[in-house]
Design an enzyme around this catalytic site. Structure first.
Site, PDB file in Angstrom:
ATOM      1  N   SER A 124      -9.398  -2.853 -10.910  1.00  0.00           N
ATOM      2  CA  SER A 124      -7.744  -3.572 -11.025  1.00  0.00           C
ATOM      3  C   SER A 124      -7.699  -4.726 -11.394  1.00  0.00           C
ATOM      4  O   SER A 124      -8.743  -5.502 -11.371  1.00  0.00           O
ATOM      5  CB  SER A 124      -6.696  -3.360  -9.788  1.00  0.00           C
ATOM      6  OG  SER A 124      -5.372  -4.346  -9.331  1.00  0.00           O
ATOM      7  N   TYR A 149      -6.377  -5.944  -0.192  1.00  0.00           N
ATOM      8  CA  TYR A 149      -6.792  -4.826  -0.691  1.00  0.00           C
ATOM      9  C   TYR A 149      -7.104  -5.218  -2.432  1.00  0.00           C
ATOM     10  O   TYR A 149      -8.790  -4.972  -2.615  1.00  0.00           O
ATOM     11  CB  TYR A 149      -5.359  -4.314  -1.151  1.00  0.00           C
ATOM     12  CG  TYR A 149      -5.441  -3.704  -2.972  1.00  0.00           C
ATOM     13  CD1 TYR A 149      -6.223  -2.050  -2.352  1.00  0.00           C
ATOM     14  CD2 TYR A 149      -5.026  -3.962  -3.412  1.00  0.00           C
ATOM     15  CE1 TYR A 149      -6.123  -1.628  -3.692  1.00  0.00           C
ATOM     16  CE2 TYR A 149      -4.912  -3.081  -5.198  1.00  0.00           C
ATOM     17  CZ  TYR A 149      -5.604  -1.932  -5.038  1.00  0.00           C
ATOM     18  OH  TYR A 149      -5.512  -0.849  -5.943  1.00  0.00           O
ATOM     19  N   LYS A 153     -11.482  -4.059  -4.006  1.00  0.00           N
ATOM     20  CA  LYS A 153     -11.981  -4.480  -5.478  1.00  0.00           C
ATOM     21  C   LYS A 153     -13.499  -4.645  -5.945  1.00  0.00           C
ATOM     22  O   LYS A 153     -13.593  -4.401  -6.611  1.00  0.00           O
ATOM     23  CB  LYS A 153     -10.057  -3.685  -6.194  1.00  0.00           C
ATOM     24  CG  LYS A 153      -9.352  -2.843  -6.277  1.00  0.00           C
ATOM     25  CD  LYS A 153      -9.691  -1.589  -5.974  1.00  0.00           C
ATOM     26  CE  LYS A 153      -8.664  -0.630  -5.608  1.00  0.00           C
ATOM     27  NZ  LYS A 153      -9.602   0.983  -5.453  1.00  0.00           N
TER      28      LYS A 153
HETATM   29  P1  NAD Z   1      -2.815   7.459  -4.421  1.00  0.00           P
HETATM   30  O1  NAD Z   1      -2.085   6.758  -2.884  1.00  0.00           O
HETATM   31  O2  NAD Z   1      -1.618   8.099  -5.204  1.00  0.00           O
HETATM   32  O3  NAD Z   1      -3.731   7.953  -4.558  1.00  0.00           O
HETATM   33  C1  NAD Z   1      -4.702   7.683  -3.781  1.00  0.00           C
HETATM   34  C2  NAD Z   1      -5.435   8.529  -3.438  1.00  0.00           C
HETATM   35  O4  NAD Z   1      -6.635   8.814  -2.032  1.00  0.00           O
HETATM   36  C3  NAD Z   1      -4.351   9.437  -2.074  1.00  0.00           C
HETATM   37  O5  NAD Z   1      -4.110  10.527  -2.418  1.00  0.00           O
HETATM   38  C4  NAD Z   1      -4.984   9.607  -0.577  1.00  0.00           C
HETATM   39  O6  NAD Z   1      -4.264  10.364   0.149  1.00  0.00           O
HETATM   40  C5  NAD Z   1      -6.391   9.214  -1.495  1.00  0.00           C
HETATM   41  N1  NAD Z   1      -7.423   9.176   0.061  1.00  0.00           N
HETATM   42  C6  NAD Z   1      -7.248   7.488   0.337  1.00  0.00           C
HETATM   43  N2  NAD Z   1      -8.123   7.319   1.180  1.00  0.00           N
HETATM   44  C7  NAD Z   1      -9.028   7.853   1.033  1.00  0.00           C
HETATM   45  C8  NAD Z   1     -10.528   8.829   2.122  1.00  0.00           C
HETATM   46  N3  NAD Z   1     -10.706   8.014   2.909  1.00  0.00           N
HETATM   47  N4  NAD Z   1     -10.818   9.994   1.618  1.00  0.00           N
HETATM   48  C9  NAD Z   1     -10.197  10.890   0.623  1.00  0.00           C
HETATM   49  N5  NAD Z   1      -9.201  10.324   0.361  1.00  0.00           N
HETATM   50  C10 NAD Z   1      -8.255   9.455   0.623  1.00  0.00           C
HETATM   51  O7  NAD Z   1      -2.817   5.411  -5.126  1.00  0.00           O
HETATM   52  P2  NAD Z   1      -2.932   6.239  -7.295  1.00  0.00           P
HETATM   53  O8  NAD Z   1      -2.006   4.403  -7.493  1.00  0.00           O
HETATM   54  O9  NAD Z   1      -2.961   7.179  -7.749  1.00  0.00           O
HETATM   55  O10 NAD Z   1      -4.109   5.293  -7.292  1.00  0.00           O
HETATM   56  C11 NAD Z   1      -5.508   5.483  -7.467  1.00  0.00           C
HETATM   57  C12 NAD Z   1      -6.441   4.818  -6.622  1.00  0.00           C
HETATM   58  O11 NAD Z   1      -6.214   2.931  -8.559  1.00  0.00           O
HETATM   59  C13 NAD Z   1      -7.397   3.867  -5.967  1.00  0.00           C
HETATM   60  O12 NAD Z   1      -8.436   3.446  -5.869  1.00  0.00           O
HETATM   61  C14 NAD Z   1      -6.028   2.228  -5.755  1.00  0.00           C
HETATM   62  O13 NAD Z   1      -6.238   1.464  -5.310  1.00  0.00           O
HETATM   63  C15 NAD Z   1      -5.952   2.060  -8.121  1.00  0.00           C
HETATM   64  N6  NAD Z   1      -5.675   1.505  -8.370  1.00  0.00           N
HETATM   65  C16 NAD Z   1      -3.771   2.407  -8.640  1.00  0.00           C
HETATM   66  C17 NAD Z   1      -3.204   1.277  -9.297  1.00  0.00           C
HETATM   67  C18 NAD Z   1      -1.703   1.215  -9.039  1.00  0.00           C
HETATM   68  O14 NAD Z   1      -0.783   1.004  -9.876  1.00  0.00           O
HETATM   69  N7  NAD Z   1      -1.463   2.857  -9.177  1.00  0.00           N
HETATM   70  C19 NAD Z   1      -3.233  -0.097  -9.766  1.00  0.00           C
HETATM   71  C20 NAD Z   1      -4.025  -0.050  -9.376  1.00  0.00           C
HETATM   72  C21 NAD Z   1      -5.898   0.550  -9.063  1.00  0.00           C
END
Ligand code: NAD
Ligand code: UDP
Length: 338
Positions: A124, A149, A153
């Site tokens: 991120s 959080y 990362k």
């Molecule tokens: P999201 O919560 O929709 O997706 C994450 C998924 O991981 C969920 O489906 C959740 O059920 C699953 N999960 C969580 N912990 C788990 C575990 N221990 N075992 C198995 N599954 C697990 O989030 P997103 O927005 O799709 O984000 C995806 C990734 O991108 C994350 O790592 C997030 O930190 C990163 N990210 C997101 C953003 C954003 O703004 N959405 C920005 C930067 C980075």
């Protein structure tokens, strides 16, 4: 080539599964469904016309992971699974370090045992902290994160980098996302936050659909063109495509690579409100509130490195991002619940 997608039922994961299947990859999803519904994958299958093999497994469950890897014999992993709510991470730091860091340590250990030493990691822009300069290039020094959080990362970037240096058989690509918004054109998959949304676009769409009264803009006294915070919003389908391009790099033996995935353009909160109203014809009432602790004034990417090395550029502009976010929200006011 078979790809393990962790967290594949989530927002970015489900969109990435669509792009992977469309690009001809075999995909296997694991997700513990802590922040997702399996229905997202049924909808992905409708979009692509291909089933999505799914295992409800937690990345901290070594035995469960091992069984999946034994059976599926994947070549690479795109690792989305993790907890991502900034505010919650401040009140539950242990849960965030356990889920994100301990989980990733178990995942990569199982991947190496099963000879799949290729990983693309969801990082991120938060790792830049209050950035030393904008547009932010990948050379910009990492900064102080303002919440657990963000530290997960930053620490995971360090862990994966150290592992790759010690064992060059690993290919590790760290993708630093800016602000993903939007949804698939079909309007059948999208972001589905639990409770009150923390992020700007889901909050706006919930106001627009009548679920919330008004948007609170967190501060209008920043040093930006209109005083509200500036961010680099990127369409989730473009972001998903960035992962397909990163896999091409994995095939060329990437070693360790780091890329920003952003558009290179910054929009303020008020710009987003205006663009949303123009794209959808729906009014978004707002009030100005105090700054949100930990927020920075301005954050946008230099997208040059991803363009030059991955041959990736964001195709969608702000109008499509707003229109597609709205299309998903208005067709699915309750997310994946019927
Ligand atoms: P999201 O919560 O929709 O997706 C994450 C998924 O991981 C969920 O489906 C959740 O059920 C699953 N999960 C969580 N912990 C788990 C575990 N221990 N075992 C198995 N599954 C697990 O989030 P997103 O927005 O799709 O984000 C995806 C990734 O991108 C994350 O790592 C997030 O930190 C990163 N990210 C997101 C953003 C954003 O703004 N959405 C920005 C930067 C980075
Ligand atoms: N924001 C806002 N009201 C909200 C949610 C967000 O004014 O209800 C602002 C926030 O202060 C920031 C921008 O919108 O300037 C993007 O915030 P978001 O939480 O979506 O992303 P991040 O802070 O992680 O970049």
């Amino acid at each position: 080539m078979k790809i393990l997608v962790t967290g594949g039922a989530g927002y970015i994961g489900s969109h990435t599964v669509v792009e992977l299947q469309n690009a001809g990859y075999d995909v296997v999803v694991i997700d513990n469904l802590s922040n997702a519904s399996e229905k997202s994958l049924e909808r992905v299958a409708k979009i692509t016309g291909k089933e999505v093999p799914f295992y409800k497994v937690d990345i901290r469950d070594r035995e469960g992971l091992s069984k999946v890897l034994e059976k599926e014999k994947v070549d690479a992993c795109i690792h989305f699974a993790g907890l991502k709510a900034v505010g919650e991470s401040v009140s539950k730091p242990w849960e965030y370090y356990d889920n994100n860091i301990a989980g990733t340590l178990i995942l990569v250990d199982e991947l190496r045992k099963h000879n799949a030493k290729n990983i693309i990691f969801s990082s991120s822009a938060t790792v830049y902290g209050d950035p030393a300069f904008v547009p932010i290039t990948e050379e910009c020094p990492k900064g102080q994160c303002t919440n657990p959080y963000g530290w997960t990362k930053s620490m995971l970037e360090q862990i994966l980098s150290d592992m790759q240096k010690a064992d060059p058989e690993w290919n590790v690509i760290l993708l630093r996302y800016f602000n993903p918004i939007g949804a698939h054109k079909s309007g059948t998959i999208g972001e589905n936050p639990n409770g009150i949304p923390n992020n700007l676009m889901p909050y706006i769409t919930q106001v627009a659909v009548g679920k919330r009264k008004e948007l609170t803009i967190f501060g209008n006294d920043y040093d930006t063109h209109d005083g509200t915070g500036v961010r680099d919003y990127i369409h989730v389908v473009d972001l998903a495509d960035g992962h397909v391009k990163a896999l091409e790099m994995i095939k060329k033996k990437a070693g360790l690579k780091i890329y920003n995935l952003g558009t290179g353009v910054g929009y303020s909160v008020l710009d987003i409100v205006k663009n949303f109203e123009a794209a959808t014809g729906v009014k978004v009432p707002y009030v100005i509130g105090p700054r949100r602790p930990g927020d920075i004034a301005t954050c946008y990417a230099s997208a040059e490195k991803a363009k030059n090395e991955l041959n990736w550029v964001a195709k969608y502009g702000i109008k499509e991002m707003c229109a597609d976010s709205w299309n998903w929200q208005k067709n699915n006011p309750n997310g994946y619940e019927d």
